[in-house]
Design an enzyme around this catalytic site. Structure first.
Site, PDB file in Angstrom:
ATOM      1  N   GLY A  91       1.561   5.883   5.346  1.00  0.00           N
ATOM      2  CA  GLY A  91       1.674   7.000   4.436  1.00  0.00           C
ATOM      3  C   GLY A  91       1.338   8.351   5.029  1.00  0.00           C
ATOM      4  CB  ALA A 124       2.596   2.425   9.268  1.00  0.00           C
ATOM      5  N   GLY A 125       3.908   5.272   9.654  1.00  0.00           N
ATOM      6  CA  GLY A 125       3.738   6.588  10.249  1.00  0.00           C
ATOM      7  C   GLY A 125       5.008   7.364  10.471  1.00  0.00           C
ATOM      8  CB  ALA A 167       8.668   3.549   2.860  1.00  0.00           C
ATOM      9  CE  LYS A 202       5.179  -4.222   7.434  1.00  0.00           C
ATOM     10  NZ  LYS A 202       5.744  -2.937   6.917  1.00  0.00           N
TER      11      LYS A 202
END
Length: 247
Positions: A161, A187-188, A209, A100
């Site tokens: 994040g 992300a997000g 995450a 990645k």
């Protein structure tokens, strides 16, 4: 549980789970084995750069023990040369040439640097890697990277994040329509609803995450996230079926 006939490919691996766990360096991994079992996840991404592999070794060991496929990432790399070095280091750790690709000078939100991403992807593809670049929600860049030979695309729904979900759903619909390689939202994702929406838009998988790793009960959060991803996928497939002409 996921439909065993509804699969996707990550490199040369066929998967049924569309949840990819993204594990940051500061993650609490005390529940990691239970999380993998409860969610059925089959893939995870983790930083394996030469500068600081130590703190994540326990996570690597747990994931291996659970049979989870580890996709190394190049977090904290700021230029193509550093990312290529990190990718090769990661390949040595996991025994597979895939990565990645994360390239940014933005410490706060990790907004990718497209020029460096393209340069690093070009070199790594030449080196025989399956490359999954993290990009902004840019359909044009996604197509360019697929044409270059990237094995998949990892667009940000919103900055890393931020937990703001998908800022521009239309751009994701365009990417899904124009890119044939897997589109993994990277992300997000701040809630299970965001993950469900991503799958409804046609994303192949969700890399997350904070939904799991910031929850007091990580196991329950993992189970909820996995269920939301399955529901979003089912909704997407149902809509696609309606588009097909009747027999």
């Amino acid at each position: 549980m996921p439909d065993p006939t509804d699969t996707w490919t990550l490199g040369d691996v066929t998967l049924t789970s569309r949840l990819m766990l993204a594990i940051p360096e500061d993650a609490d991994i005390t529940q990691l084995a239970d999380v993998t079992r409860a969610s059925g996840l089959q893939s995870a991404t983790i930083k394996t750069t030469p500068a600081a592999p130590g703190p994540l070794q326990d996570a690597v060991d747990i994931l291996r023990d659970q049979g989870v496929h580890i996709l190394p990432n190049t977090a904290d790399c700021q230029d193509a040369r550093a990312a290529v070095t990190a990718a090769h280091h990661g390949a040595e750790i996991v025994g597979k040439p895939w990565v990645k690709l994360i390239l940014t000078r933005d410490r706060e939100y990790m907004v990718p640097n497209p020029r460096e991403v393209v340069a690093a992807a070009t070199q790594l593809i030449s080196d025989g890697f399956d490359v999954y670049p993290l990009i902004t929600d840019d359909p044009g860049l996604a197509v360019e990277l697929e044409d270059l030979g990237c094995a998949g695309i990892v667009p940000q729904g919103s900055p890393v994040g931020s937990g703001q979900g998908i800022a521009n759903p239309l751009k994701f619909e365009i990417m899904v329509d124009r890119v044939t390689a897997p589109v993994i939202i990277g992300a997000g994702i701040g809630t299970v609803a965001h993950a469900c929406q991503a799958m409804e838009l046609g994303c192949t998988a969700v890399a997350s995450a904070q939904v799991i790793l910031r929850a007091p009960d990580q196991v329950a959060a993992a189970r909820a996230l996995s269920t939301a991803i399955e529901a979003g996928r089912a909704s997407y497939l149902a809509r696609q079926a309606r588009k097909q002409p009747a027999a």
